[in-house]
Structures are given as C-alpha cells and as structure tokens.
Design a protein around this motif. Structure first.
Motif, PDB file in Angstrom:
ATOM      1  N   THR A   9       0.839  -1.193   0.000  1.00 32.71           N
ATOM      2  CA  THR A   9       0.000   0.000   0.000  1.00 32.71           C
ATOM      3  C   THR A   9       0.880   1.251   0.000  1.00 32.71           C
ATOM      4  O   THR A   9       0.629   2.202  -0.752  1.00 32.71           O
ATOM      5  N   MET A  10       1.902   1.237   0.852  1.00 35.93           N
ATOM      6  CA  MET A  10       2.817   2.390   0.923  1.00 35.93           C
ATOM      7  C   MET A  10       3.559   2.571  -0.400  1.00 35.93           C
ATOM      8  O   MET A  10       3.759   3.702  -0.859  1.00 35.93           O
ATOM      9  N   LYS A  11       3.956   1.477  -0.999  1.00 38.66           N
ATOM     10  CA  LYS A  11       4.681   1.533  -2.265  1.00 38.66           C
ATOM     11  C   LYS A  11       3.803   2.145  -3.358  1.00 38.66           C
ATOM     12  O   LYS A  11       4.242   3.015  -4.117  1.00 38.66           O
ATOM     13  N   SER A  12       2.546   1.698  -3.422  1.00 36.78           N
ATOM     14  CA  SER A  12       1.654   2.238  -4.454  1.00 36.78           C
ATOM     15  C   SER A  12       1.337   3.704  -4.180  1.00 36.78           C
ATOM     16  O   SER A  12       1.223   4.505  -5.112  1.00 36.78           O
ATOM     17  N   GLN A  13       1.214   4.084  -2.907  1.00 33.45           N
ATOM     18  CA  GLN A  13       0.976   5.491  -2.579  1.00 33.45           C
ATOM     19  C   GLN A  13       2.193   6.343  -2.946  1.00 33.45           C
ATOM     20  O   GLN A  13       2.060   7.450  -3.474  1.00 33.45           O
ATOM     21  N   LYS A  14       3.352   5.803  -2.664  1.00 30.82           N
ATOM     22  CA  LYS A  14       4.594   6.505  -2.998  1.00 30.82           C
ATOM     23  C   LYS A  14       4.700   6.699  -4.511  1.00 30.82           C
ATOM     24  O   LYS A  14       5.071   7.781  -4.997  1.00 30.82           O
ATOM     25  N   GLN A  15       4.363   5.673  -5.281  1.00 31.16           N
ATOM     26  CA  GLN A  15       4.407   5.777  -6.743  1.00 31.16           C
ATOM     27  C   GLN A  15       3.361   6.778  -7.241  1.00 31.16           C
ATOM     28  O   GLN A  15       3.604   7.525  -8.192  1.00 31.16           O
ATOM     29  N   GLY A  16       2.193   6.795  -6.582  1.00 32.93           N
ATOM     30  CA  GLY A  16       1.148   7.759  -6.957  1.00 32.93           C
ATOM     31  C   GLY A  16       1.614   9.188  -6.729  1.00 32.93           C
ATOM     32  O   GLY A  16       1.410  10.067  -7.578  1.00 32.93           O
ATOM     33  N   ILE A  17       2.260   9.417  -5.599  1.00 26.68           N
ATOM     34  CA  ILE A  17       2.791  10.753  -5.300  1.00 26.68           C
ATOM     35  C   ILE A  17       3.892  11.103  -6.289  1.00 26.68           C
ATOM     36  O   ILE A  17       3.969  12.224  -6.793  1.00 26.68           O
ATOM     37  N   PHE A  94       6.205   2.171 -13.443  1.00 29.36           N
ATOM     38  CA  PHE A  94       5.047   2.134 -12.543  1.00 29.36           C
ATOM     39  C   PHE A  94       4.198   0.895 -12.822  1.00 29.36           C
ATOM     40  O   PHE A  94       4.275   0.309 -13.901  1.00 29.36           O
ATOM     41  N   PRO A  95       3.335   0.545 -11.839  1.00 24.77           N
ATOM     42  CA  PRO A  95       2.365  -0.530 -12.091  1.00 24.77           C
ATOM     43  C   PRO A  95       1.459  -0.151 -13.267  1.00 24.77           C
ATOM     44  O   PRO A  95       1.271   1.036 -13.551  1.00 24.77           O
ATOM     45  N   LYS A  96       0.906  -1.135 -13.937  1.00 26.05           N
ATOM     46  CA  LYS A  96       0.171  -0.942 -15.194  1.00 26.05           C
ATOM     47  C   LYS A  96      -0.862   0.182 -15.140  1.00 26.05           C
ATOM     48  O   LYS A  96      -0.880   1.054 -16.009  1.00 26.05           O
ATOM     49  N   GLU A  97      -1.718   0.185 -14.145  1.00 25.88           N
ATOM     50  CA  GLU A  97      -2.793   1.187 -14.072  1.00 25.88           C
ATOM     51  C   GLU A  97      -2.216   2.597 -13.932  1.00 25.88           C
ATOM     52  O   GLU A  97      -2.631   3.530 -14.632  1.00 25.88           O
ATOM     53  N   LEU A  98      -1.259   2.752 -13.038  1.00 23.87           N
ATOM     54  CA  LEU A  98      -0.635   4.047 -12.819  1.00 23.87           C
ATOM     55  C   LEU A  98       0.204   4.446 -14.039  1.00 23.87           C
ATOM     56  O   LEU A  98       0.247   5.619 -14.426  1.00 23.87           O
TER      57      LEU A  98
END
Length: 175
Positions: A9-17, A94-98
C-alpha cells in the motif's frame, strides 16, 4: 502478511505521489515554454502595427528582440521535451494502471509542447522573412541612391559628349 500488505500500500501510494510530482514538474516546463512563446508574440508587436516596412533602426531592434525571444522559447521547449521523454521512461516503471494514467498525461503534455514548438518554428520563419525584407529594403534604398548619382553624373557627362571644341568654359563650369 499484514506487513507485506502495508508495504505494498505504501509503495503504491509513494508511486502515486511520484507520478503527481512528475506531472507537476512537466506541466511547469511546458507552461514555461508557452510563456516564452507569449514573449515572442510581444517581441513581434512592432511588425503588427500595419507598417509594411519599419524604419531601419526600429526594424533591426525588433528583429533582434524577436531572435532573442525565439532562442529563449526554443531553449524552454527543449527542456520541456527532454523532461517529458525522461519522465516517460520513469513512468514505464510504474504498475500498469498508474503507468497508463501517467503516460496519458505525459502524452497530452507532449502534444501541448509540440503545438508550442510548431508556433515557435512559424515565429522563427516569420522573423527570418522580416529580416530578409529589412535587408532587401536597405539594398533597394542603396540602389535608388546609386541610380540618382548615376543620373547626376550622366547630366554632367552630356557636356563632354558634344564636340569639345564648341563647348564653352562656362558650360563646363555649369556642369
């Protein structure tokens, strides 16, 4: 397992930021290029007064201002495009969606930058045309001056085209 979930979750939030910061930095560079294009349009104002050929001094200053503005706009555009390409490479990690969302944003910004680049190229062409017109006007002025001098010399030479024995000293002095 809970720790892995929290880490993911933290990793995906970090990538989103990171994606948001990436987009913000690219928007800043593209906006800077667009503002530089606006400065080009301001520099062009003396030519838009409706006067076909500006006086030489005013024309030279305006052309030099246009060239300087175009150089700044070119530099800003190159910075924006370089940053976009770099960030596109980063977005692929990044992950596919992002990744899809980031690439879509970057593609839109690249489209804006390309449109700005086309306008800058058109502006540079117009500036070169204006520069050529100014040089041509200067050359035409010099030609007119030369033609006037040739006519004056032709008038003076008429005296010498006659029989020199019949030409009076007074006629030579008048010529």
């Amino acid at each position: 397992k809970k720790c892995e979930g929290v880490l993911n979750t933290m990793k995906s939030q970090k990538q989103g930021i990171s994606a948001q910061q990436m987009a913000a930095s690219v928007v800043e560079k593209v906006t800077a290029a667009e503002e530089a294009l606006s400065a080009c349009q301001d520099a062009e104002m003396p030519f838009l007064k409706g006067i076909e050929v500006l006086p030489a001094e005013e024309s030279n200053k305006a052309i030099s201002d246009c060239e300087a503005a175009a150089a700044k706009a070119d530099a800003a555009l190159n910075q924006a495009k370089t940053l976009i390409r770099t960030k596109q490479g980063d977005a692929r990690k990044f992950p596919k969606e992002l990744q899809e969302k980031a690439m879509k944003e970057l593609t839109q910004l690249l489209t804006r930058a390309d449109a700005c680049g086309k306008k800058i190229a058109d502006f540079k062409k117009e500036t070169n045309d204006r520069k050529l017109n100014a040089i041509m006007a200067e050359a035409l002025e010099a030609i007119k001056g030369a033609e006037t001098k040739v006519k004056a010399h032709a008038e003076v030479a008429k005296v010498f085209s006659e029989d020199l024995n019949s030409v009076t000293e007074e006629a030579i002095k008048d010529a």
